[in-house]
Write an enzyme that holds these catalytic residues in place. Sequence first.
Site, mmCIF file in Angstrom:
data_model
loop_
_atom_site.group_PDB
_atom_site.id
_atom_site.type_symbol
_atom_site.label_atom_id
_atom_site.label_comp_id
_atom_site.label_asym_id
_atom_site.label_seq_id
_atom_site.Cartn_x
_atom_site.Cartn_y
_atom_site.Cartn_z
ATOM 1 N N ARG A 74 6.234 -6.383 -8.043
ATOM 2 C CA ARG A 74 7.595 -5.387 -7.260
ATOM 3 C C ARG A 74 6.677 -5.344 -5.523
ATOM 4 N NH1 ARG A 74 6.548 -1.168 -3.796
ATOM 5 N NH2 ARG A 74 7.840 -0.041 -3.843
ATOM 6 N N HIS A 79 7.466 -5.962 0.497
ATOM 7 C CA HIS A 79 6.792 -6.367 1.634
ATOM 8 C C HIS A 79 7.004 -7.903 2.504
ATOM 9 C CE1 HIS A 79 5.151 -2.363 1.100
ATOM 10 N NE2 HIS A 79 4.896 -2.526 0.032
#
Length: 112
Positions: A74, A79
Amino acid sequence: MKTPRPYLEHILQECEFLIERVKGISFEDFVKDPVLTRAFVRSLEIIGEAVKNLPKEFREKHSKVPWKEIAGMRDKLIHEYFGVNYRIIWETILKEIPELEKQVKEILQKEK
């Protein structure tokens, strides 16, 4: 302590979505479809976010589930969006998501 059930239900819903949507399509079809690639990435993000919201004690109690790896994926998706490797997304959905679905269903049955 947060109750884990709503988070587990979110994980299960996303697993079911991914398993159903991947049926009958090839990797090539997947990467050519921007709606599908975005939807699959988003589902994995939701799964990871739900995992991060599970209490630590709960994750430790159910340590056979790779919670840390799920949360790590995740983070990578959130990011490093422009560096997403769709082959890894595809393989995760085919190989890991069915097992996660099974594990979450078992946990939900035990934790009634």
